[in-house]
Design an enzyme around this catalytic site. Structure first.
Site, PDB file in Angstrom:
ATOM      1  N   ARG A  43     -29.550 -87.345 -17.485  1.00  0.00           N
ATOM      2  CA  ARG A  43     -29.669 -86.636 -16.204  1.00  0.00           C
ATOM      3  C   ARG A  43     -30.964 -86.933 -15.449  1.00  0.00           C
ATOM      4  O   ARG A  43     -31.063 -86.646 -14.262  1.00  0.00           O
ATOM      5  CB  ARG A  43     -29.558 -85.125 -16.435  1.00  0.00           C
ATOM      6  CG  ARG A  43     -28.146 -84.694 -16.751  1.00  0.00           C
ATOM      7  CD  ARG A  43     -28.098 -83.260 -17.167  1.00  0.00           C
ATOM      8  NE  ARG A  43     -28.826 -83.055 -18.420  1.00  0.00           N
ATOM      9  CZ  ARG A  43     -28.790 -81.937 -19.122  1.00  0.00           C
ATOM     10  NH1 ARG A  43     -28.096 -80.915 -18.702  1.00  0.00           N
ATOM     11  NH2 ARG A  43     -29.464 -81.835 -20.254  1.00  0.00           N
ATOM     12  N   LYS A 142     -22.002 -88.580 -35.769  1.00  0.00           N
ATOM     13  CA  LYS A 142     -21.799 -87.480 -36.714  1.00  0.00           C
ATOM     14  C   LYS A 142     -22.863 -86.392 -36.470  1.00  0.00           C
ATOM     15  O   LYS A 142     -23.900 -86.715 -35.915  1.00  0.00           O
ATOM     16  CB  LYS A 142     -21.895 -87.984 -38.152  1.00  0.00           C
ATOM     17  CG  LYS A 142     -23.314 -88.491 -38.534  1.00  0.00           C
ATOM     18  CD  LYS A 142     -24.112 -87.536 -39.365  1.00  0.00           C
ATOM     19  CE  LYS A 142     -25.570 -87.730 -39.318  1.00  0.00           C
ATOM     20  NZ  LYS A 142     -26.414 -87.007 -40.153  1.00  0.00           N
ATOM     21  N   HIS A 172     -23.731 -94.088 -40.524  1.00  0.00           N
ATOM     22  CA  HIS A 172     -24.584 -95.276 -40.658  1.00  0.00           C
ATOM     23  C   HIS A 172     -24.845 -95.645 -42.121  1.00  0.00           C
ATOM     24  O   HIS A 172     -25.265 -96.759 -42.416  1.00  0.00           O
ATOM     25  CB  HIS A 172     -25.886 -95.131 -39.861  1.00  0.00           C
ATOM     26  CG  HIS A 172     -26.880 -94.225 -40.471  1.00  0.00           C
ATOM     27  ND1 HIS A 172     -26.892 -92.877 -40.254  1.00  0.00           N
ATOM     28  CD2 HIS A 172     -27.930 -94.476 -41.292  1.00  0.00           C
ATOM     29  CE1 HIS A 172     -27.885 -92.332 -40.922  1.00  0.00           C
ATOM     30  NE2 HIS A 172     -28.537 -93.278 -41.557  1.00  0.00           N
ATOM     31  N   LYS A 176     -25.378 -99.632 -44.368  1.00  0.00           N
ATOM     32  CA  LYS A 176     -26.549-100.019 -45.182  1.00  0.00           C
ATOM     33  C   LYS A 176     -26.187-101.218 -46.056  1.00  0.00           C
ATOM     34  O   LYS A 176     -25.119-101.231 -46.680  1.00  0.00           O
ATOM     35  CB  LYS A 176     -26.989 -98.841 -46.061  1.00  0.00           C
ATOM     36  CG  LYS A 176     -27.739 -97.754 -45.292  1.00  0.00           C
ATOM     37  CD  LYS A 176     -28.209 -96.677 -46.229  1.00  0.00           C
ATOM     38  CE  LYS A 176     -28.933 -95.581 -45.465  1.00  0.00           C
ATOM     39  NZ  LYS A 176     -30.260 -95.969 -44.994  1.00  0.00           N
ATOM     40  N   GLU A 210     -34.971 -86.562 -48.751  1.00  0.00           N
ATOM     41  CA  GLU A 210     -35.942 -86.852 -47.685  1.00  0.00           C
ATOM     42  C   GLU A 210     -37.216 -86.079 -47.992  1.00  0.00           C
ATOM     43  O   GLU A 210     -37.147 -84.930 -48.441  1.00  0.00           O
ATOM     44  CB  GLU A 210     -35.389 -86.401 -46.335  1.00  0.00           C
ATOM     45  CG  GLU A 210     -34.168 -87.179 -45.894  1.00  0.00           C
ATOM     46  CD  GLU A 210     -33.583 -86.575 -44.622  1.00  0.00           C
ATOM     47  OE1 GLU A 210     -34.016 -86.959 -43.544  1.00  0.00           O
ATOM     48  OE2 GLU A 210     -32.702 -85.723 -44.744  1.00  0.00           O
ATOM     49  N   HIS A 234     -22.229 -88.605 -45.081  1.00  0.00           N
ATOM     50  CA  HIS A 234     -22.865 -89.675 -45.878  1.00  0.00           C
ATOM     51  C   HIS A 234     -22.541 -89.572 -47.378  1.00  0.00           C
ATOM     52  O   HIS A 234     -22.123 -90.550 -48.000  1.00  0.00           O
ATOM     53  CB  HIS A 234     -24.386 -89.626 -45.729  1.00  0.00           C
ATOM     54  CG  HIS A 234     -24.859 -89.710 -44.321  1.00  0.00           C
ATOM     55  ND1 HIS A 234     -24.269 -90.501 -43.379  1.00  0.00           N
ATOM     56  CD2 HIS A 234     -25.887 -89.093 -43.684  1.00  0.00           C
ATOM     57  CE1 HIS A 234     -24.909 -90.378 -42.226  1.00  0.00           C
ATOM     58  NE2 HIS A 234     -25.891 -89.523 -42.387  1.00  0.00           N
ATOM     59  N   LYS A 334     -34.103 -81.764 -47.612  1.00  0.00           N
ATOM     60  CA  LYS A 334     -35.324 -82.098 -46.865  1.00  0.00           C
ATOM     61  C   LYS A 334     -36.525 -81.562 -47.625  1.00  0.00           C
ATOM     62  O   LYS A 334     -36.407 -80.630 -48.417  1.00  0.00           O
ATOM     63  CB  LYS A 334     -35.260 -81.467 -45.472  1.00  0.00           C
ATOM     64  CG  LYS A 334     -34.229 -82.165 -44.590  1.00  0.00           C
ATOM     65  CD  LYS A 334     -34.484 -81.919 -43.120  1.00  0.00           C
ATOM     66  CE  LYS A 334     -33.483 -82.648 -42.252  1.00  0.00           C
ATOM     67  NZ  LYS A 334     -33.754 -84.081 -42.121  1.00  0.00           N
TER      68      LYS A 334
HETATM   69  P1  NAP Z   1     -31.073 -85.394 -28.025  1.00  0.00           P
HETATM   70  O1  NAP Z   1     -32.393 -85.944 -28.393  1.00  0.00           O
HETATM   71  O2  NAP Z   1     -30.984 -83.944 -27.651  1.00  0.00           O
HETATM   72  O3  NAP Z   1     -30.536 -86.271 -26.807  1.00  0.00           O
HETATM   73  C1  NAP Z   1     -29.430 -85.903 -26.057  1.00  0.00           C
HETATM   74  C2  NAP Z   1     -29.238 -86.918 -24.938  1.00  0.00           C
HETATM   75  O4  NAP Z   1     -28.111 -86.511 -24.161  1.00  0.00           O
HETATM   76  C3  NAP Z   1     -30.410 -87.019 -23.973  1.00  0.00           C
HETATM   77  O5  NAP Z   1     -30.508 -88.332 -23.482  1.00  0.00           O
HETATM   78  C4  NAP Z   1     -29.992 -86.072 -22.862  1.00  0.00           C
HETATM   79  O6  NAP Z   1     -30.667 -86.405 -21.677  1.00  0.00           O
HETATM   80  C5  NAP Z   1     -28.512 -86.377 -22.788  1.00  0.00           C
HETATM   81  N1  NAP Z   1     -27.758 -85.269 -22.182  1.00  0.00           N
HETATM   82  C6  NAP Z   1     -27.678 -83.990 -22.612  1.00  0.00           C
HETATM   83  N2  NAP Z   1     -26.891 -83.280 -21.783  1.00  0.00           N
HETATM   84  C7  NAP Z   1     -26.472 -84.134 -20.820  1.00  0.00           C
HETATM   85  C8  NAP Z   1     -25.648 -84.004 -19.679  1.00  0.00           C
HETATM   86  N3  NAP Z   1     -25.057 -82.831 -19.361  1.00  0.00           N
HETATM   87  N4  NAP Z   1     -25.435 -85.085 -18.912  1.00  0.00           N
HETATM   88  C9  NAP Z   1     -26.006 -86.277 -19.212  1.00  0.00           C
HETATM   89  N5  NAP Z   1     -26.779 -86.462 -20.290  1.00  0.00           N
HETATM   90  C10 NAP Z   1     -27.018 -85.403 -21.072  1.00  0.00           C
HETATM   91  O7  NAP Z   1     -29.991 -85.602 -29.159  1.00  0.00           O
HETATM   92  P2  NAP Z   1     -30.008 -86.722 -30.329  1.00  0.00           P
HETATM   93  O8  NAP Z   1     -30.840 -86.220 -31.447  1.00  0.00           O
HETATM   94  O9  NAP Z   1     -30.335 -88.033 -29.739  1.00  0.00           O
HETATM   95  O10 NAP Z   1     -28.505 -86.667 -30.833  1.00  0.00           O
HETATM   96  C11 NAP Z   1     -27.446 -87.262 -30.110  1.00  0.00           C
HETATM   97  C12 NAP Z   1     -26.196 -87.292 -30.982  1.00  0.00           C
HETATM   98  O11 NAP Z   1     -26.432 -88.092 -32.124  1.00  0.00           O
HETATM   99  C13 NAP Z   1     -25.780 -85.930 -31.509  1.00  0.00           C
HETATM  100  O12 NAP Z   1     -24.383 -85.911 -31.593  1.00  0.00           O
HETATM  101  C14 NAP Z   1     -26.377 -85.904 -32.893  1.00  0.00           C
HETATM  102  O13 NAP Z   1     -25.657 -85.045 -33.754  1.00  0.00           O
HETATM  103  C15 NAP Z   1     -26.209 -87.344 -33.299  1.00  0.00           C
HETATM  104  N6  NAP Z   1     -27.166 -87.821 -34.306  1.00  0.00           N
HETATM  105  C16 NAP Z   1     -28.498 -87.808 -34.066  1.00  0.00           C
HETATM  106  C17 NAP Z   1     -29.371 -88.310 -35.027  1.00  0.00           C
HETATM  107  C18 NAP Z   1     -30.862 -88.357 -34.787  1.00  0.00           C
HETATM  108  O14 NAP Z   1     -31.580 -88.804 -35.682  1.00  0.00           O
HETATM  109  N7  NAP Z   1     -31.355 -87.915 -33.658  1.00  0.00           N
HETATM  110  C19 NAP Z   1     -28.876 -88.813 -36.229  1.00  0.00           C
HETATM  111  C20 NAP Z   1     -27.502 -88.837 -36.434  1.00  0.00           C
HETATM  112  C21 NAP Z   1     -26.662 -88.338 -35.471  1.00  0.00           C
HETATM  113  P3  NAP Z   1     -31.014 -85.325 -20.529  1.00  0.00           P
HETATM  114  O15 NAP Z   1     -31.092 -83.983 -21.202  1.00  0.00           O
HETATM  115  O16 NAP Z   1     -32.297 -85.818 -19.967  1.00  0.00           O
HETATM  116  O17 NAP Z   1     -29.897 -85.411 -19.571  1.00  0.00           O
END
Ligand code: NAP
Length: 489
Positions: A43, A142, A172, A176, A210, A234, A334
């Protein structure tokens, strides 16, 4: 082949920490098809150049050798684009459509790296805007949903607009190198097959530990917990890779059929089983890297009365002819004593002793997933010690534990392909082998659901000090079977 990769959530934690570095490595290795576009979506109001600058600044945190030089980044950056979209606004999808249709790429990857709560409506809007075409491949992160019902709702929505072979449910761990080598070891060599069964295996231990806490992801984690975050996906995929029957060929469905059978064979949870064989914990204050660290409830974003588990230890069995009666222990958490992910296959002792042998488990195969990446085969050997002699007809010697150690990084050298890099390239190429099919995912949710229900209504997790191996109940659980976790052997 031309491709567009649309990264919904292009400014999020996953994009910065995993996806962009993996895409850059694929670019550096020359594996990304030329002329592709990577389109970050979020956004914030950013130009393409501002987005490229943001990514370049994030790359400064990437470890030494994996960081791009100025020159490399400049070339990589030419693939990067940005589109401001509010995913909850249908009108914004028309702009995405314009961007994609202007190019008509052979493959359009839509990677949902954003909050799972948005998935269903994003998929519906993509279809409403006519963006679900035969070229579309959708990647779902996931955990997909928070229980079986919500998982089905997301899958129903996605399958309404795309066929199963266009859906890439990512785990992921399957990308690995060690997990792929587990498949290679089991199904490329005949050596292990005869002993890969209940007659020879005493128990199997899967550890995903972890040493970090929840870091900046406290509010996400507090709604999720270790069971949903690590076990449902996993850990169960590792159980499948370890326990599955040889597939008839290497096609995606042949592999996934066999994994599904493992999930269907897992011993179901009863109230009694949960009481005996499911331990949950939550870290309290303790020590990590020699420093005092706060307990989970004092982490930013976490409810001070939270009952969310940060540790899980389970005992299960695969109830089939190959594995019946062989305990499979799973533990993850963790703020544990070290960062360590591995599968250990502990073999039964020799049936008759002619040597003196040290206490503990003599023969085991360890598949190291992280931080090391390799295989260890633990054996007993005769130490070359002059003081030990045979006396009369009897060998008086004490055998000593030794190990054959295969370190994949050293053995294969060079830069290895990381999990996200491998999986992203597989999506672009349309290879589904290392992705999870809907029925597998549902079966995994079905299996964990009694635990989710029981834990949401009953009691609290046991406390453990940060920097330890979890609550003592985890050791007691495995000790009841006459075994011990590897660090206690
Ligand atoms: P995050 O840091 O909260 O990022 C969310 C992203 O979505 C941001 O770019 C946010 O940007 C965007 N977003 C949120 N609402 C939006 C909207 N209404 N319109 C457009 N963009 C929007 O989350 P994350 O940790 O990266 O996780 C993302 C996904 O990956 C989740 O499903 C999570 O379960 C999964 N995941 C994450 C990890 C990890 O290590 N982080 C690992 C495994 C899986 P803006 O708010 O600026 O729009």
């Amino acid at each position: 082949m031309s491709f567009d990769l649309v990264l919904f959530g292009g400014t999020g934690d996953l994009a910065w920490r995993k996806l962009m570095p993996a895409l850059f490595q694929a670019f550096r290795h020359g594996s990304l098809p030329e002329g592709g576009r990577i389109i970050g979506v979020a956004r914030d109001d950013l130009s393409d150049d501002a987005y490229r600058e943001l990514i370049q600044s994030r790359f400064k945190a990437v470890e030494g050798g994996k960081r791009p030089s100025e020159e490399e980044f400049k070339e990589f950056a030419s693939m990067l684009h940005y589109l401001r979209m509010d995913l909850s606004k249908p009108a914004d999808y028309a702009r995405l459509g314009k961007l994609l249709k202007g190019r008509n790429a052979d493959t359009v990857v839509m990677y949902l790296a954003t909050a799972p709560a948005l998935f269903t409506s994003v998929v519906e809007q993509i279809a409403a805007a006519g963006l679900n075409t035969p070229a579309t491949r959708m990647v779902l992160e996931k955990p997909l949903g928070h229980d079986l019902k919500s998982n089905r709702a997301i899958n129903d929505a996605v399958q309404k607009v795309l066929s199963e072979n266009q859906i890439f449910r990512i785990d992921h761990y399957l990308g690995k190198p060690s997990v792929q080598n587990l498949f290679a070891m089991r199904f490329g060599n005949a050596l292990f097959e005869p002993i890969w069964r209940r007659e020879h295996v005493a128990n199997i231990q899967i550890t995903i530990a972890e040493d970090l806490g929840v870091e900046k992801r406290g509010s996400f984690y507090d709604q999720t917990g270790a069971l949903r975050d690590m076990v449902q996906n996993h850990a169960l995929q590792l159980v499948c890779a370890m326990g599955m029957e040889p597939p008839i060929n290497s096609h995606a469905d042949a592999i996934r059929d066999e994994k599904l059978k493992v999930l269907r064979s897992l011993k179901p949870w009863t109230a009694e089983e949960i009481g005996l064989h499911a331990i949950r914990g939550q870290y309290g204050a303790g020590t990590a890297y020699g420093e005092r660290v706060p307990g989970y409830r004092d982490e930013p974003g976490v409810d001070p009365d939270s009952k969310t588990e940060t540790f899980v230890a389970l005992r299960t069995e695969i109830a089939n002819w190959r594995w019946a009666g062989v305990p499979i222990y799973i533990r993850t958490g963790k703020r544990l004593a070290s960062r360590d992910a591995r599968i250990e296959v502990n073999f039964r002792p020799a049936p008759h002793a002619i040597f003196r042998v040290p206490a503990g488990n003599a023969n085991k195969l360890v598949i190291n997933l992280q931080p090391k990446d390799g295989l260890e085969l633990h054996l007993l050997a005769q130490p070359q010690d002059k003081r030990q002699r045979s006396s009369g007809t009897r060998m008086e010697s004490q055998l000593a534990p030794v190990q054959l150690d295969l370190d994949f990084d050293k053995r294969f050298g060079g830069e290895r392909v990381g999990a996200y890099e491998r999986l992203l390239l597989d999506v672009i190429d349309g290879r589904l082998n290392l992705f999870v099919r809907r029925d597998e995912q549902e079966e995994a949710w079905r299996w964990v659901e009694p635990l989710l229900d029981s834990w949401s209504s009953d009691g609290s997790p046991r406390s453990y000090a940060a920097g330890t191996w979890g609550p003592s109940a985890s050791s007691a659980m495995i000790a009841r079977d006459g075994f011990a976790w590897s660090e206690e052997q």
